[in-house]
Design an enzyme around this catalytic site. Structure first.
Site, PDB file in Angstrom:
ATOM      1  N   HIS A   1       7.229   2.569  10.668  1.00 16.89           N
ATOM      2  CA  HIS A   1       7.803   3.736   9.999  1.00 16.89           C
ATOM      3  C   HIS A   1       6.791   4.884  10.043  1.00 16.89           C
ATOM      4  O   HIS A   1       5.588   4.657   9.881  1.00 16.89           O
ATOM      5  CB  HIS A   1       8.111   3.373   8.546  1.00 16.89           C
TER       6      HIS A   1
ATOM      7  N   LEU B   1       0.837  -1.190   0.000  1.00 11.43           N
ATOM      8  CA  LEU B   1       0.000   0.000   0.000  1.00 11.43           C
ATOM      9  C   LEU B   1       0.877   1.246   0.000  1.00 11.43           C
ATOM     10  O   LEU B   1       1.577   1.528   0.977  1.00 11.43           O
ATOM     11  CB  LEU B   1      -0.918   0.010   1.222  1.00 11.43           C
TER      12      LEU B   1
END
Length: 335
Positions: free
Chosen positions: A229, A125
């Site tokens: 992240h 994604l």
């Protein structure tokens, strides 16, 4: 109008651009034209039904229909770990005690495992920066679950997602630098590339044979285990809204978390309804709905206004054209 559609070999330039923009650590989007070209060919054969269900890897593109611009990518891999192992570290809690001293200690260790064989994976994604607002990310993310829900028998009963681990602004990966690199004497990008292009035998050859005690690691490494992240925080929120939860596994290179959910408990899979399409010039509806076709081979998805009445849904002509459906066709709708 934003439309999610199948990717094919003609999308190589688009996919390469997205791979370059995604940056380091995005294993499923390598900056390698040959790997990406092979993936798009697999995608084409997956959507056309030429592959066995467990061999399929469906890649989806987010396209602006008015301009033809491709601004995002997502994917569903029908089964992981069948032709190549799917390695992870499992965080294991261990308790040690000494009754004579009255001491009880809890330790965490990292243990190499291959536990997810045969599970379906949603991944890849990624959206361009200027598309990360306004619901485009949610449309692309949920489209993967609409694809699964269209023909659930093609997918496993357990679904997982891996999220990229923490990298510093200058591109360094604390877990790799302090832990994984000790076992894999190469650059992170080389290990990342080999993960996607080889049989992963090098991981089995070089990975630690014994548990790694987390307490013995530098603080910089301990602090990022199971963390996402910064660019992956919105993706994590979308996964959690669908019912995905961490399962104690982390990536062996960057320590990013793995999350999972039962296929039939994924909110979008569970709640989307099969309805008969009607088409009108105008549609009166307060809020847009997530709408997709009802088959994998002709899969397309949009988020547009639709009026649901009983077992039917009325779409305007632009929406019907974007989905390539006609009156009387079955579509799937999630309000």
């Amino acid at each position: 109008m934003l439309v999610v559609r199948p990717a094919g070999p003609s999308d190589l330039d688009h996919l390469l651009e997205l791979a370059i923009l995604s940056g380091p650590g995005f294993t499923s989007l390598p900056e390698d034209p040959d790997q990406l070209s092979e993936r798009l060919e697999v995608g084409r054969d997956s959507f056309s039904g030429k592959l066995k269900p467990e061999e399929c890897w469906y890649t989806l593109m987010l396209e602006e229909s008015d301009t033809g611009d491709v601004d995002g990518v997502g994917s569903v891999k029908a089964a992981v770990g069948l032709d190549r192992p799917f390695f992870s570290f499992r965080l294991v809690n261990n308790t040690q005690s000494s009754p004579s001293l009255g001491v009880k200690l809890d330790h965490q260790t990292l243990v190499l495992v291959n536990e997810c064989t045969g599970w379906t994976e949603v991944g890849s994604l990624f959206l361009k920066a200027d598309r990360r607002k306004g619901g485009a990310g949610r449309l692309l993310s949920q489209s993967r679950y609409m694809l699964i829900g269209a023909q659930p028998e093609l997918f496993a009963e357990r679904v997982l997602a891996e999220l990229r681990g923490v990298f510093t602004p200058d591109g360094a990966c604390p877990f790799w630098d302090h832990v994984a690199h000790k076992f894999f004497p190469m650059e992170f990008d080389d290990a990342d590339r080999m993960t996607g292009s080889t049989d992963k035998q090098f991981i089995l050859d070089l990975s630690p044979r014994h548990p790694i005690y987390v307490e013995l690691l530098p603080e910089a490494a301990r602090a990022v285990i199971g963390k996402v992240h910064p660019q992956g925080v919105p993706a994590m929120a979308l996964l959690e809204s669908e019912g995905f939860r961490p399962n104690g596994l982390v990536d062996i290179f960057d320590a990013g978390p793995t999350v999972c959910c039962d296929r039939d408990h994924i909110r979008t899979v569970r709640d989307a309804r099969r309805l008969t399409a009607r088409i009108a010039d105008e549609v009166e509806a307060e809020l847009p709905a997530l709408i997709s076709t009802d088959s994998v081979s002709a899969f397309r998805a949009v988020r547009q206004r639709a009026a649901v009445e009983g077992d039917a849904v009325t779409l305007n002509r632009e929406t019907a054209d974007a989905l390539k459906v006609r009156a009387g066709d079955t579509v799937r709708v999630k309000s």
